[in-house]
Design an enzyme around this catalytic site. Structure first.
Site, mmCIF file in Angstrom:
data_model
loop_
_atom_site.group_PDB
_atom_site.id
_atom_site.type_symbol
_atom_site.label_atom_id
_atom_site.label_comp_id
_atom_site.label_asym_id
_atom_site.label_seq_id
_atom_site.Cartn_x
_atom_site.Cartn_y
_atom_site.Cartn_z
ATOM 1 N N GLN A 1 6.421 3.517 -22.602
ATOM 2 C CA GLN A 1 5.151 2.806 -22.765
ATOM 3 C C GLN A 1 5.302 1.518 -23.570
ATOM 4 O OE1 GLN A 1 2.211 3.471 -21.416
ATOM 5 N NE2 GLN A 1 2.809 5.397 -20.460
ATOM 6 N N THR B 1 24.142 5.576 -5.157
ATOM 7 C CA THR B 1 24.092 4.168 -4.763
ATOM 8 C C THR B 1 22.938 3.480 -5.483
ATOM 9 O OG1 THR B 1 25.030 4.682 -2.610
ATOM 10 C CG2 THR B 1 23.790 2.625 -2.778
ATOM 11 N N CYS C 1 -9.364 19.825 -17.301
ATOM 12 C CA CYS C 1 -9.799 19.860 -15.906
ATOM 13 C C CYS C 1 -9.109 18.822 -15.045
ATOM 14 C CB CYS C 1 -11.296 19.654 -15.831
ATOM 15 S SG CYS C 1 -12.175 21.009 -16.601
#
Lengths: 388, 144
Positions: free
Chosen positions: A180, A238, A326
């Site tokens: 962040q 890669t 929630c």
């Protein structure tokens, strides 16, 4: 995302057009594998190495200390697991915090199952880790300290310089998840005594799926990704050439404008905080008022639940985030908000607004106007709220 | 996770929101710790739920299931109201995400809690009354 006002820049950001432009040639024109011997692969190799140099410069590292990964999560996993196993002859103790990103927390939990011991330092009520608490936790078995640079939910910036100094004095490896912070605040790994640092390009207007781990010279976490000889035999696979090019272009831009962006976003963020605190009752700002990322505001609205708030904002064309249970599908609200001592019901009512380049004061006014109505509507429906 | 348009409709325009002033049956279930509290107040006369209101602290699904549950029992006899199941609530909403099933269970429990309160104060005995939420969130998970 047409017609949307995006306030979730800590989740991810849009790739800047100029970054995309720099990436484009490496998809179908200069697409060669940088490890091949023929001449056309040299263009790709050159792009990778030039990008590595740019990224190193942005964080005060040397070019050969940057190892590309698939993102921040892989960088965290590698740094922590790799260091734990590379040093297990010296000890088995790791120090971290309660409010790390899950990429760090779950890695530490897994290491506990594998016989390592982990101390989880609790942040203070403002979301700051105290270096003295880390010092107290150090034992002669401590092999790694891993502390996030800035928290992803409440944006609080940790005393990284002090922690780095302490780790150096004690001869303990120091890793920081700076996903962040990179591009948002100035970072110098040498001055800050950081041994390993994780970063991720999509947090600063670069592409998803590319990140890096800075590993100080002399530090050797065990190889995490087995395979080819890429990244000096330390991270196989890669190279994601367009991703790497985009990463460097985005970071270069962010680093060239760190101060100016921080000032601009910080002022806008402070305006948002003042407006919300003045116009809506029973609201709390989570996290330290000033020791936080310039673009982060995290509020708790009492008596209401965060998902209902997000759904309502979404109906008004506003994208934001919440630490409510929630929204995660679990029963517990955000571990970050609980770690700073918020009661469950207050943590459920949190709203994270993270600003970015595309936001305007007009959008903030719109957000505040909508918030006033939405919070009022949800409170009137809430059995916890009693109007006086 | 995505809600059906029925859930969104009830979330945006919930039916029977508020608190009945002349309520003679009140039930509250859930707890703030888990992030869901439902409170239902009813006016019961001659064994019929004449009026009902709800107040809910919770997510979109919690508000929508409360709204549907109040619709389902309004005007019903107490016996009929006790037959309303969380499955019916889910069906009325065109389905609920798995992690939100507990909201429908809570809505059913809130009805039982209010009727139970009425039975206690009036001394009426009714078969089919369920015990209400004891705050154990895990208990309702996945119940359908």
């Amino acid at each position: 995302m047409k017609g949307q006002i995006y306030f979730d820049h800590a989740a991810t950001t849009a790739v800047k057009p100029e970054v995309i432009a720099k990436m484009l040639p490496y998809f179908a024109v200069d697409y060669a594998n940088p490890s091949s011997v023929y001449s056309i692969s040299r263009t790709a190799r050159h792009a990778v190495e030039e990008s590595r140099e740019t990224i190193a410069q942005c964080i005060g590292a040397d070019k050969d200390e940057i190892y590309f990964t698939s993102g921040g999560t892989e960088a965290d996993n590698w740094a922590i697991r790799g260091s734990a196993y590379a040093n297990k002859n010296k000890g088995n103790h790791i120090i971290t915090t309660e409010f790390e990103h899950h990429a760090v927390l779950h890695t530490c939990k897994q290491l506990e199952k594998e016989g390592f011991e982990v101390t989880y330092i609790k942040p203070d009520s403002e979301g700051i880790i105290h270096t003295s608490d880390i010092e107290k936790a150090i034992t002669d078995k401590t092999i790694l300290i891993t502390i996030m640079f800035a928290n992803n939910e409440i944006g609080t910036i940790q005393p990284i310089y002090e922690i780095g100094k302490l780790a150096k004095e004690k001869g303990i490896l120091f890793h920081t998840d700076a996903v962040q912070a990179v591009g948002a605040v100035p970072i110098n790994v040498k001055e800050m005594n950081i041994d390993m640092l994780s970063m991720s390009a999509h947090k600063f207007y670069g592409p998803k799926g590319i990140g890096a781990l800075y590993v100080r010279k002399g530090v050797r976490p065990q190889v995490f990704m087995q395979g080819g000889a890429q990244e000096k035999n330390r991270r196989a696979g890669t190279e994601n050439v367009p991703g790497i090019v985009g990463f460097a272009a985005a970071l270069f831009d962010a680093c060239m404008h760190t101060e100016e962006n921080a000032l601009k976003l910080g002022q806008m963020r402070d305006y948002l905080i003042t407006e919300v605190m003045n116009k809506i009752p029973y609201v709390k700002l989570n996290g330290h008022i000033s020791k936080r990322l310039p673009n982060n505001a995290n509020f708790s609205f009492e008596f209401i639940e965060g998902e209902a708030l997000l759904l309502s904002l979404d109906l008004e064309g506003i994208a934001a985030s919440s630490g409510s249970a929630c929204t995660s599908g679990s029963l517990d609200p955000s571990h970050v908000l609980l770690s700073i001592g918020l009661p469950h019901e207050i943590a459920h009512g949190s709203l994270r607004i993270t600003l970015g380049d595309d936001n305007t004061y007009y959008q903030i006014d719109y957000l505040v106007e909508k918030l006033i109505t939405i919070v009022d509507r949800l409170r009137k429906m809430s059995p916890l709220y009693h109007e006086n | 996770m995505e809600y059906t348009k029925e859930v969104m409709e009830h979330f945006v325009n919930p039916h029977n929101v508020g608190e009945l002033e002349n309520a003679n049956a009140v039930g509250e279930v859930g707890n703030a710790k888990c992030g869901d509290i439902m409170r239902m107040s009813m006016y019961i006369e001659d064994g019929i739920i004449k009026d009902i209101r709800f107040k809910t602290f919770g997510c979109g699904a919690a508000i929508a299931t409360s709204s549907v549950a109040t619709d389902l029992v309004k005007g019903k006899t107490l016996e009929e109201a006790l037959m309303v199941t969380n499955k019916q609530v889910i069906d009325m909403l065109g389905g609920l995400p798995d992690v939100k099933i507990h909201c429908s269970v809570l809505a059913e429990e809130a009805i039982h809690a209010a009727i139970s309160n009425y039975c206690e104060t009036t001394g009426i005995e009714l078969p089919g009354l369920k015990k209400h939420c004891d705050g154990c969130c895990e208990c309702c998970k996945g119940e359908e």
